[in-house]
Motif scaffolding. Sequence first.
Motif, PDB file in Angstrom:
ATOM      1  N   ASN A 229       0.816  -1.228   0.000  1.00 24.30           N
ATOM      2  CA  ASN A 229       0.000   0.000   0.000  1.00 24.30           C
ATOM      3  C   ASN A 229       0.846   1.274   0.000  1.00 24.30           C
ATOM      4  OD1 ASN A 229      -2.301  -1.630   0.139  1.00 24.30           O
ATOM      5  ND2 ASN A 229      -2.310  -1.602   2.368  1.00 24.30           N
ATOM      6  N   THR A 230       1.879   1.325  -0.847  1.00 27.73           N
ATOM      7  CA  THR A 230       2.727   2.528  -0.938  1.00 27.73           C
ATOM      8  C   THR A 230       2.471   3.304  -2.226  1.00 27.73           C
ATOM      9  OG1 THR A 230       4.532   1.280  -1.984  1.00 27.73           O
ATOM     10  CG2 THR A 230       4.536   1.426   0.434  1.00 27.73           C
ATOM     11  N   ASP A 231       1.473   2.922  -2.996  1.00 29.43           N
ATOM     12  CA  ASP A 231       1.192   3.586  -4.268  1.00 29.43           C
ATOM     13  C   ASP A 231       0.865   5.066  -4.039  1.00 29.43           C
ATOM     14  OD1 ASP A 231       0.815   3.686  -7.057  1.00 29.43           O
ATOM     15  OD2 ASP A 231      -1.350   3.458  -6.831  1.00 29.43           O
ATOM     16  N   GLY A 232       1.580   5.940  -4.738  1.00 29.14           N
ATOM     17  CA  GLY A 232       1.330   7.363  -4.638  1.00 29.14           C
ATOM     18  C   GLY A 232       1.911   8.027  -3.413  1.00 29.14           C
ATOM     19  N   LEU A 233       2.658   7.291  -2.588  1.00 27.35           N
ATOM     20  CA  LEU A 233       3.201   7.844  -1.352  1.00 27.35           C
ATOM     21  C   LEU A 233       4.690   8.153  -1.507  1.00 27.35           C
ATOM     22  CD1 LEU A 233       1.426   5.493   1.218  1.00 27.35           C
ATOM     23  CD2 LEU A 233       0.618   7.643   0.225  1.00 27.35           C
ATOM     24  N   LEU A 234       5.219   8.877  -0.551  1.00 29.40           N
ATOM     25  CA  LEU A 234       6.607   9.303  -0.625  1.00 29.40           C
ATOM     26  C   LEU A 234       7.572   8.125  -0.689  1.00 29.40           C
ATOM     27  CD1 LEU A 234       8.623  11.608  -0.609  1.00 29.40           C
ATOM     28  CD2 LEU A 234       8.468  11.659   1.884  1.00 29.40           C
ATOM     29  N   SER A 235       7.227   7.031  -0.035  1.00 33.86           N
ATOM     30  CA  SER A 235       8.111   5.866  -0.033  1.00 33.86           C
ATOM     31  C   SER A 235       8.215   5.209  -1.404  1.00 33.86           C
ATOM     32  CB  SER A 235       7.634   4.841   0.999  1.00 33.86           C
ATOM     33  OG  SER A 235       6.288   4.489   0.770  1.00 33.86           O
ATOM     34  N   LEU A 240      15.029  11.892  -9.121  1.00 30.75           N
ATOM     35  CA  LEU A 240      15.590  12.152 -10.439  1.00 30.75           C
ATOM     36  C   LEU A 240      16.851  13.001 -10.388  1.00 30.75           C
ATOM     37  CD1 LEU A 240      12.248  12.991 -12.287  1.00 30.75           C
ATOM     38  CD2 LEU A 240      13.373  10.772 -12.093  1.00 30.75           C
ATOM     39  N   HIS A 241      17.067  13.694  -9.271  1.00 28.12           N
ATOM     40  CA  HIS A 241      18.206  14.605  -9.204  1.00 28.12           C
ATOM     41  C   HIS A 241      18.418  15.037  -7.769  1.00 28.12           C
ATOM     42  CE1 HIS A 241      20.988  17.763 -10.480  1.00 28.12           C
ATOM     43  NE2 HIS A 241      20.312  18.637  -9.754  1.00 28.12           N
ATOM     44  N   GLY A 242      19.675  15.357  -7.435  1.00 28.11           N
ATOM     45  CA  GLY A 242      19.992  15.980  -6.160  1.00 28.11           C
ATOM     46  C   GLY A 242      20.507  15.028  -5.110  1.00 28.11           C
ATOM     47  N   LYS A 243      20.899  15.611  -3.977  1.00 28.09           N
ATOM     48  CA  LYS A 243      21.412  14.840  -2.852  1.00 28.09           C
ATOM     49  C   LYS A 243      20.311  13.958  -2.270  1.00 28.09           C
ATOM     50  CE  LYS A 243      22.523  18.510  -0.521  1.00 28.09           C
ATOM     51  NZ  LYS A 243      23.050  19.401   0.546  1.00 28.09           N
ATOM     52  N   GLU A 244      20.737  12.972  -1.470  1.00 25.87           N
ATOM     53  CA  GLU A 244      19.728  12.123  -0.836  1.00 25.87           C
ATOM     54  C   GLU A 244      18.931  12.928   0.178  1.00 25.87           C
ATOM     55  OE1 GLU A 244      22.112  10.028   2.893  1.00 25.87           O
ATOM     56  OE2 GLU A 244      21.950   8.945   0.993  1.00 25.87           O
ATOM     57  N   LEU A 245      17.713  12.475   0.415  1.00 26.08           N
ATOM     58  CA  LEU A 245      16.809  13.174   1.322  1.00 26.08           C
ATOM     59  C   LEU A 245      17.264  13.023   2.766  1.00 26.08           C
ATOM     60  CD1 LEU A 245      13.385  12.085  -0.203  1.00 26.08           C
ATOM     61  CD2 LEU A 245      14.626  14.201  -0.629  1.00 26.08           C
ATOM     62  N   SER A 246      17.058  14.070   3.546  1.00 30.28           N
ATOM     63  CA  SER A 246      17.357  14.018   4.969  1.00 30.28           C
ATOM     64  C   SER A 246      16.095  13.653   5.751  1.00 30.28           C
ATOM     65  CB  SER A 246      17.874  15.379   5.442  1.00 30.28           C
ATOM     66  OG  SER A 246      16.808  16.329   5.440  1.00 30.28           O
ATOM     67  N   PHE A 247      16.270  13.431   7.032  1.00 31.00           N
ATOM     68  CA  PHE A 247      15.145  13.135   7.927  1.00 31.00           C
ATOM     69  C   PHE A 247      14.085  14.233   7.831  1.00 31.00           C
ATOM     70  CE2 PHE A 247      12.881  13.354  11.920  1.00 31.00           C
ATOM     71  CZ  PHE A 247      12.754  12.046  12.356  1.00 31.00           C
ATOM     72  N   ASN A 248      14.522  15.493   7.965  1.00 27.74           N
ATOM     73  CA  ASN A 248      13.575  16.612   7.928  1.00 27.74           C
ATOM     74  C   ASN A 248      12.956  16.783   6.551  1.00 27.74           C
ATOM     75  OD1 ASN A 248      13.989  17.233  10.641  1.00 27.74           O
ATOM     76  ND2 ASN A 248      15.731  18.546  10.188  1.00 27.74           N
ATOM     77  N   ASN A 249      13.743  16.522   5.485  1.00 28.98           N
ATOM     78  CA  ASN A 249      13.192  16.572   4.128  1.00 28.98           C
ATOM     79  C   ASN A 249      11.998  15.640   3.994  1.00 28.98           C
ATOM     80  OD1 ASN A 249      16.432  16.784   2.471  1.00 28.98           O
ATOM     81  ND2 ASN A 249      15.089  18.403   3.177  1.00 28.98           N
ATOM     82  N   ILE A 250      12.169  14.417   4.477  1.00 28.09           N
ATOM     83  CA  ILE A 250      11.121  13.405   4.326  1.00 28.09           C
ATOM     84  C   ILE A 250       9.893  13.773   5.157  1.00 28.09           C
ATOM     85  CG2 ILE A 250      10.529  10.997   4.864  1.00 28.09           C
ATOM     86  CD1 ILE A 250      13.405  10.291   3.983  1.00 28.09           C
ATOM     87  N   ASN A 251      10.120  14.192   6.386  1.00 27.12           N
ATOM     88  CA  ASN A 251       8.997  14.554   7.251  1.00 27.12           C
ATOM     89  C   ASN A 251       8.217  15.742   6.665  1.00 27.12           C
ATOM     90  OD1 ASN A 251       7.519  14.314   9.815  1.00 27.12           O
ATOM     91  ND2 ASN A 251       8.425  16.293  10.280  1.00 27.12           N
ATOM     92  N   LEU A 349      11.826  14.861  -7.203  1.00 31.21           N
ATOM     93  CA  LEU A 349      11.186  13.567  -7.000  1.00 31.21           C
ATOM     94  C   LEU A 349       9.983  13.441  -7.921  1.00 31.21           C
ATOM     95  CD1 LEU A 349      11.061  13.377  -3.092  1.00 31.21           C
ATOM     96  CD2 LEU A 349      12.885  12.628  -4.600  1.00 31.21           C
ATOM     97  N   ALA A 350       9.794  12.246  -8.436  1.00 30.21           N
ATOM     98  CA  ALA A 350       8.595  11.933  -9.216  1.00 30.21           C
ATOM     99  C   ALA A 350       7.801  10.870  -8.472  1.00 30.21           C
ATOM    100  CB  ALA A 350       8.969  11.439 -10.608  1.00 30.21           C
ATOM    101  N   ILE A 351       6.514  11.115  -8.288  1.00 32.36           N
ATOM    102  CA  ILE A 351       5.634  10.131  -7.644  1.00 32.36           C
ATOM    103  C   ILE A 351       4.464   9.859  -8.581  1.00 32.36           C
ATOM    104  CG2 ILE A 351       4.180   9.573  -5.676  1.00 32.36           C
ATOM    105  CD1 ILE A 351       5.850  11.395  -3.965  1.00 32.36           C
ATOM    106  N   GLU A 352       4.494   8.705  -9.181  1.00 32.27           N
ATOM    107  CA  GLU A 352       3.383   8.308 -10.052  1.00 32.27           C
ATOM    108  C   GLU A 352       2.130   8.145  -9.198  1.00 32.27           C
ATOM    109  OE1 GLU A 352       2.570   4.951 -13.534  1.00 32.27           O
ATOM    110  OE2 GLU A 352       4.253   4.735 -12.160  1.00 32.27           O
ATOM    111  N   ASN A 353       0.983   8.470  -9.765  1.00 29.10           N
ATOM    112  CA  ASN A 353      -0.283   8.365  -9.024  1.00 29.10           C
ATOM    113  C   ASN A 353      -0.242   9.186  -7.735  1.00 29.10           C
ATOM    114  OD1 ASN A 353      -1.187   6.454 -10.954  1.00 29.10           O
ATOM    115  ND2 ASN A 353      -0.131   4.829  -9.844  1.00 29.10           N
ATOM    116  N   ILE A 354       0.269  10.403  -7.842  1.00 25.70           N
ATOM    117  CA  ILE A 354       0.495  11.247  -6.668  1.00 25.70           C
ATOM    118  C   ILE A 354      -0.808  11.603  -5.943  1.00 25.70           C
ATOM    119  CG2 ILE A 354       0.344  13.498  -7.827  1.00 25.70           C
ATOM    120  CD1 ILE A 354       2.915  14.270  -6.227  1.00 25.70           C
ATOM    121  N   THR A 355      -1.941  11.513  -6.637  1.00 28.31           N
ATOM    122  CA  THR A 355      -3.223  11.848  -6.004  1.00 28.31           C
ATOM    123  C   THR A 355      -3.831  10.684  -5.230  1.00 28.31           C
ATOM    124  OG1 THR A 355      -4.408  11.303  -8.046  1.00 28.31           O
ATOM    125  CG2 THR A 355      -3.770  13.599  -7.735  1.00 28.31           C
TER     126      THR A 355
END
Length: 516
Positions: A229-235, A240-251, A349-355
């Motif tokens: 059940n992760t479809d459309g979620l941040l996980s 596509l570009h840039g440094k890896e995400l930080s803890f605060n970035n993800i939150n 970041l690209a998230i397919e089915n973001i809605t």
Amino acid sequence: MRALISVSDKNGIVEFAKKLQELGVQIISTGGTHKTLEQAGVKVTGISEVTGFPECLDGRVKTLHPNIHAGLLAMRSNPEHMKQLEELKIETIDIVVVNLYPFKETILKEGVTREVAIENIDIGGPTMLRSAAKNYQDVAVVVDPRDYDLVIDELKSGNGISLDTKFYLCSKVFAHTAHYDTLIAAYMKRERQDNNLPETFTMTFEKVQEMRYGENPHQKAAFYKEVVNTDGLLSSAVQLHGKELSFNNINDTNGALELLKEFEEPTVVACKHANPCGVGTGENVYEAYVKAYNSDPTSIFGGIVVMNRELDEKTAEEINKIFVEIVVAPSYSEKALEILKSKKNIRLLAIENITTKQDENSYDLKKVAGGILVQTIDSKLLSGELKTVTKKQPTEQEMKDLIMAWKIVKHTKSNAITIVKNGQSIGIGPGQVNRIWACKQAIEHAVEFLGEDSLKGATLASDAYFPFSDCVEAAAEAGITAIIQPGGSIRDNDSIEACDNHNMSMLFTDMRHFKH
């Protein structure tokens, strides 16, 4: 020395078995693993030769036998154990290499039936793993192919596999079987459509990445994702570009995405520290972005921008004029990507089915010292029909803006007030210890960035009821003409009367949206 090998994931197993054989280890194996090793030229003893009993029931029963489990569980330092093995003509098994039926991979397949899922629940594998791990002093048990080289290196040293390594391998086994069993239990709960909170609460997650640090540099952190059940979620995002995400970035990004999912029309949400700082809707994503940016051009700097439509060239050019940490969209035009990638540090970041929204029975967890708070997610926006409690009814435009303000306030930290006009957030007051402060902050926010006239004819939302009429009075003085709030205070009439006195409309939702 004897090794029992029975694996579903056969990556690296042939090479590992050959190295064991070169070191003088006798290989015992079952079913498909036996066939794979034999075809690769590894000398293999079949499991039936050890048990004296044929594999049966389509392979459901093959290792569940005393000749296997006595050979695993016998303590070599216990003379009575070794005497019994000798009397029973059972030989010890010193290495177990097992990984389990692909239950996770099976349930992730679209349209999988319950029968197929259950057939992929391993029985003999976990039993062997647990037997071997319980007797880790005498048996090395390998569940992870990444540990094959470790085992070979220690065997080659001539001193055997160390006790520390055996305990390390043993601990991985119990983590692995706990994860496996939790997946099965969660699947069964979903199949039963059981929405109750259980007496014992278990969940399992898989690590996505280690992080340099957590919320602060002195804290350790990692990001884990749910298995299903992760479809459309941040996980499920693709970076596509840039440094890896930080803890605060993800939150922070997660907070922005939760709000974005409330909207169907082209929408852009700008977020800072998990609170929205600007929200805009429009005919297209460019118009929506301009509204979101203009609502607070200060806070969006170094923030997060998410949108529910493809990011186009024109919008990318606008975003590129400032510094933002992260941009999230369902997709990007080729030119938009080229423009945004010109900045090295921006994360795209690209998230397919973001809605796609989370299932309404998904859990929201909050860790407290010594325990955990568990609740279902706040999946509803309204409990039913809105109730106008004032003499004045809201106009059609005010109604649209009231609903938008209500969506935003739902995802703003309590105490929260949001102000919206013409599809644009113009004032947000998050996380105050009393509601009038949140209200005043939202009004000041609008005046600072958009001017006093921006509040004329605007709408206001409160995440919980007004205990006093002070927020209504402040809103009226600013020029706000419509309010939406849950209602339910013993002093509701004070707020209703204040609205009537100022010719304002007020709607009750009969539903609050605390967010802590």
